[in-house]
Design a protein around this motif. Structure first.
Motif, PDB file in Angstrom:
ATOM      1  N   SER A  40      21.320  28.783 -61.932  1.00  0.00           N
ATOM      2  CA  SER A  40      20.246  28.530 -60.973  1.00  0.00           C
ATOM      3  C   SER A  40      19.863  29.792 -60.207  1.00  0.00           C
ATOM      4  N   SER A  41      20.820  30.660 -59.980  1.00  0.00           N
ATOM      5  CA  SER A  41      20.521  31.907 -59.253  1.00  0.00           C
ATOM      6  C   SER A  41      19.701  32.886 -60.082  1.00  0.00           C
ATOM      7  N   ASP A  42      19.553  32.623 -61.391  1.00  0.00           N
ATOM      8  CA  ASP A  42      18.761  33.502 -62.260  1.00  0.00           C
ATOM      9  C   ASP A  42      17.296  33.087 -62.334  1.00  0.00           C
ATOM     10  N   MET A  43      16.918  31.968 -61.742  1.00  0.00           N
ATOM     11  CA  MET A  43      15.543  31.470 -61.865  1.00  0.00           C
ATOM     12  C   MET A  43      14.555  32.404 -61.175  1.00  0.00           C
ATOM     13  N   TRP A  44      13.361  32.402 -61.731  1.00  0.00           N
ATOM     14  CA  TRP A  44      12.328  33.304 -61.227  1.00  0.00           C
ATOM     15  C   TRP A  44      10.976  32.624 -61.362  1.00  0.00           C
ATOM     16  N   HIS A  45      10.100  32.887 -60.430  1.00  0.00           N
ATOM     17  CA  HIS A  45       8.742  32.350 -60.506  1.00  0.00           C
ATOM     18  C   HIS A  45       7.792  33.403 -59.974  1.00  0.00           C
ATOM     19  N   GLU A  46       6.670  33.552 -60.653  1.00  0.00           N
ATOM     20  CA  GLU A  46       5.687  34.534 -60.217  1.00  0.00           C
ATOM     21  C   GLU A  46       5.243  34.223 -58.788  1.00  0.00           C
ATOM     22  N   ASP A  47       5.169  35.249 -57.962  1.00  0.00           N
ATOM     23  CA  ASP A  47       4.684  35.130 -56.597  1.00  0.00           C
ATOM     24  C   ASP A  47       5.615  34.304 -55.711  1.00  0.00           C
ATOM     25  N   MET A  48       6.880  34.253 -56.062  1.00  0.00           N
ATOM     26  CA  MET A  48       7.773  33.434 -55.246  1.00  0.00           C
ATOM     27  C   MET A  48       8.217  34.189 -54.002  1.00  0.00           C
ATOM     28  N   LEU A  49       8.579  33.401 -52.996  1.00  0.00           N
ATOM     29  CA  LEU A  49       9.155  33.922 -51.771  1.00  0.00           C
ATOM     30  C   LEU A  49      10.664  33.680 -51.784  1.00  0.00           C
ATOM     31  N   TRP A  50      11.336  34.308 -50.849  1.00  0.00           N
ATOM     32  CA  TRP A  50      12.778  34.144 -50.705  1.00  0.00           C
ATOM     33  C   TRP A  50      13.077  33.466 -49.376  1.00  0.00           C
TER      34      TRP A  50
END
Length: 794
Positions: A40-50
């Motif tokens: 789950s820590s490897d997930m990525w999404h374009e334009d995501m915030l943290w």
């Protein structure tokens, strides 16, 4: 069309491979070993915030004011949320009692409680902005133990409690109380020739999973949110999340992402609601990943416990009675404490025949860190104490500790202190016999032979603190009993959707459940069940999500039993529908279609005598069979809140351990040389996985015996060691040889006769190690973990 004109028989080479009883390999095994598995820590999404969570720096305080202006002004920050920004009327959540605020309101009740949220375009920006939030605390007196929790005028952790329906509790700071009374303890005490008493302390253990809490929330066009998260129970999360977001459940869509271990620590919510709130506020995907420090505050831990026990026995070694009182520290919020109390009390007598008992177990509200589910779930703490008592009794009677246990061991038909009869095999005496019969590891000969010892095999290991001088060997035994599945009347069910169709000329089965694969191997077992029941070699496991009905939690050793049972149930329904298709298409070709018992095996329809009637692909052709069904085990019932009587559990599992340790008595260092285990598993659906589960549980029990403990300051209630630097875990260098003897005595009430296995070895490994250290040193040792100062007095 594959229909036989004359009878033929299926040969052994044509049978379906990879079914139950075989050690099939895990589909995710190679990826995890090589580091290619997506967690789950490897997930990525374009334009995501943290996202980042600001947590309290004190354990109990009134929140006088919160100033977020400086944080909001930080470049790159998109949102800062506090309690006042929550969108719905429901602002609390909880597994059993909704007492946990999404963000602290009015006061904080434990060190590390979430107070505010930040979303920014970079994780470090979010952390820096959170550090700029100004909170004015007015500290309050802390409640840290039973004395301070129940003293006259004690601060109430939760004022105005209206949940007394969960138990007869004499004080608002007691979450739950469960007494169990059976027989006549006073009369039995008068008959006892020997009485032993003991006070024991069990430390707070962390699940210490390697994959920290993490997830990704993506806002949807319909106003809902899609959440990809590592969890143990998707539908329980959904039930708690949706009301806080002010959304119907069908607008909160959850998908399981890669889970890096759990052991109970992901049964409660952590970052799920926080990520969704930030995503819905900003309109952008938000990812939250805890670092290790945050993880120690972001999940519950194992309840520390204080246990007082009294046992009596006759001169010939028969147990007469038992009194015990178990006090579990639940911390600031309830989590799973009521159920942990139920387990601790109902299993507090261990796997022994004791007709006369007076038992009380309670869980406290305190300002310590919240505690809840962890592998063994209440039974671990009790096993540590009652097994120490068994050794004390054996010594007082001058009996062999194993023979004493065998003399009092329960068996099938035994009545438990709750009045429930054990109606499946309970091979307690046999497990003890087997573990005792295993060959002992050879004695080390360096002292007499003048050889140089390998320091890795000595107490202290690579610290090179001893070369064998002053090292004493000890051997100890223990056995435990653990319930399987949810108990006390809980509607414990699971759902499985199974689809069968022809793809590329081959029959393929797809299994869809919401089971959380947290490392236990459920995805492997589900495929094995489908191959066994449907006779196909190709099985696809659909990703777990909330598009299918609940599978319950991956906890309580229940998934293979309950979700495996659901997969089996749905596969049987699919098989019957496939056979009905075959009867309609080909029934006129051969009378066996109507008269014989038919199976699906090796991609074919066969009779129980092995006669091939058709290829499954020819039966299905372009049709698909798709069935979703629920499956339940036998019902249980709540324990009576005054007497503790009731059929509270559906199944029991048993494991026994023999520990061999070497102790440097001068330095107080311990080396566990071997931890042999014998366990009844009912039926080993995947023998390799079974052994792996037993060995893993054994090491987790060893950890709490000699090194693992979260240290909480008794004055401030602050956690002192929230890091893997200071919270010590067994490594491969600490791991002893773990020979395993697997016994398979079927439980006729369970699918395939199986028995849940994951928790039982965690129970008995801890007291076995303590017994071995006592045997080596002659010390009483009444607490976990054992530290060097407990062995040297320094």
């Amino acid at each position: 069309m594959g229909v036989t004109g004359s009878p033929t028989n299926i040969n052994q080479g044509s049978r379906t491979k990879g079914g139950i009883g075989e050690s099939t390999l895990r589909p995710d095994g190679i990826l995890k070993v090589t580091g290619e598995f997506a967690y789950s820590s490897d997930m990525w999404h374009e334009d995501m915030l943290w996202g980042h969570t600001l947590r309290s720096t004190v354990a109990h305080a009134e929140i006088v004011s919160i100033d977020v202006s400086e944080a909001l002004a930080t470049s790159g920050v998109y949102a800062v949320l506090t309690y006042d920004d929550l969108p719905a009327a429901m602002k609390n959540y909880g597994l059993e009692i909704q007492d946990t605020p999404v963000l602290a309101h009015g006061r904080v009740r434990h060190h590390g409680e979430p107070v505010a949220l930040v979303a920014a375009d970079h994780p470090e920006t979010a952390r820096r902005a959170a550090a700029k939030i100004r909170i004015d605390y007015r500290e309050l007196p802390v409640v840290t133990d039973e004395a301070s929790a129940t003293a006259p005028g004690a601060p109430l952790i939760h004022e105005g409690r209206d949940d007394h329906h969960i138990g007869h509790v004499p004080h608002p700071n007691i979450v739950h109380r469960q007494p169990i009374v059976r027989g006549d303890v006073a009369a039995a005490e008068a008959r006892a020739d020997v009485i032993v008493k003991g006070d024991y302390y069990f430390g707070m253990q962390d699940q210490a999973f390697l994959g920290p809490e993490s997830g990704l929330a993506v806002p949807a066009e319909d106003g809902g949110v899609d959440l990809y998260v590592a969890t143990q129970w998707l539908h329980s999360d959904l039930r708690q999340i949706a009301p806080v977001l002010g959304l119907p459940e069908d607008k909160v869509r959850m998908t399981l992402s890669g889970v890096g271990g759990a052991f109970g620590g992901r049964e409660d919510l952590s970052m799920q609601i926080h990520a969704c709130l930030l995503a819905l506020r900003t309109g952008k995907p938000v990812k939250i990943v805890y670092n290790r420090f945050e993880s120690f505050f972001g999940h519950v831990h194992r309840h520390p416990a204080r246990l007082h026990y009294e046992h009596g026995a006759t001169r010939d070694g028969k147990l007469t009675h038992m009194r015990c009182r178990i006090v579990l520290d639940g911390g600031a919020y309830a989590s799973a404490s009521p159920a942990v109390v139920g387990n601790a009390s109902s299993l507090s007598a261990g796997p022994y025949v004791i007709d006369n008992v007076d038992i009380e177990a309670i869980a406290l509200y305190t300002n310590n860190p919240p505690c809840g589910a962890m592998r063994g779930f209440g039974a671990v703490q009790a096993c540590f104490a009652y097994e120490a008592q068994m050794d004390k009794l054996a010594a007082a009677l001058d009996m062999d500790p194993v023979e004493f246990r065998q003399l009092n061991a329960m068996e099938q038909g035994t009545l438990l202190p709750t009045g429930q009869q054990v109606d499946s095999p309970a091979p307690v005496a046999e497990l003890l016999r087997r573990v005792k019969a295993m060959p002992l590891p050879p004695e080390r000969q360096w002292e007499s032979a003048g050889e140089h010892a390998d320091v890795r095999a000595l107490p202290g290991g690579l610290s090179n603190t001893t070369h064998g001088e002053g090292v004493v060997r000890g051997v100890g035994y223990a056995v435990g009993i653990k319930n399987v599945g949810f108990s006390e009347g809980f509607d414990d069910y699971s759902t499985a959707r199974v689809r069968m169709e022809v793809i590329g000329g081959e029959p393929v089965a797809t299994v869809h459940t919401a089971m959380a694969e947290v490392g236990q191997g459920g995805v492997t077992v589900h495929a094995q069940i489908a191959r066994t029941e449907l006779g196909v070699s190709q099985v696809t496991i659909h990703p777990a999500d909330t598009k299918v009905g609940s599978a319950g939690s991956t906890s309580a050793s229940r998934q293979t039993y309950v979700t495996g049972g659901a997969v089996k149930h749905s596969c049987e329904a699919v098989r019957e529908q496939v056979l009905e298709l075959g009867r309609r298409k080909f029934g006129t070709y051969h009378p066996a279609w109507a008269t014989a018992e038919l199976l699906l095996e090796g991609g074919k329809v066969v009779t129980d005598g092995g006669e091939v009637l058709a290829d499954i692909a020819d039966v299905l052709e372009d049709e698909a069979v798709d069935i979703e069904l629920e499956w339940r085990h036998r019902p249980t019932e709540p324990f009576d809140l005054r007497t503790g009587q009731g059929n509270g559990h559906v199944q029991y599992s048993f494991a026994a351990h023999r520990a061999v340790v070497e102790v440097d008595t001068e330095l107080g260092l311990v080396k566990v040389v071997e931890l042999a285990c014998a366990q009844d598993v009912g039926k080993a659906l995947n023998p390799l996985s079974v052994v792996g589960q037993i060995q893993g549980g054994t090491i987790q029990g060893m950890g709490i015996a000699v090194m693992e403990e979260i240290i909480v300051d008794p004055v401030t209630a602050k956690v002192r060691n929230p890091s893997f630097t200071d919270y010590l875990l067994p490594t491969i260098l600490d791991t002893p040889t773990i020979p395993v003897d697997v016994l398979e005595l079927a439980d006729d009430h369970a699918p395939y006769g199986l028995r849940g296995i994951g928790e039982a070895p965690t129970l008995s490994s801890t007291p076995a190690v303590l017994a071995a250290i006592r045997n080596a040193t002659g010390l009483e040792l009444d607490r976990t973990p054992v530290r060097p100062e407990h062995l040297t007095g320094v």
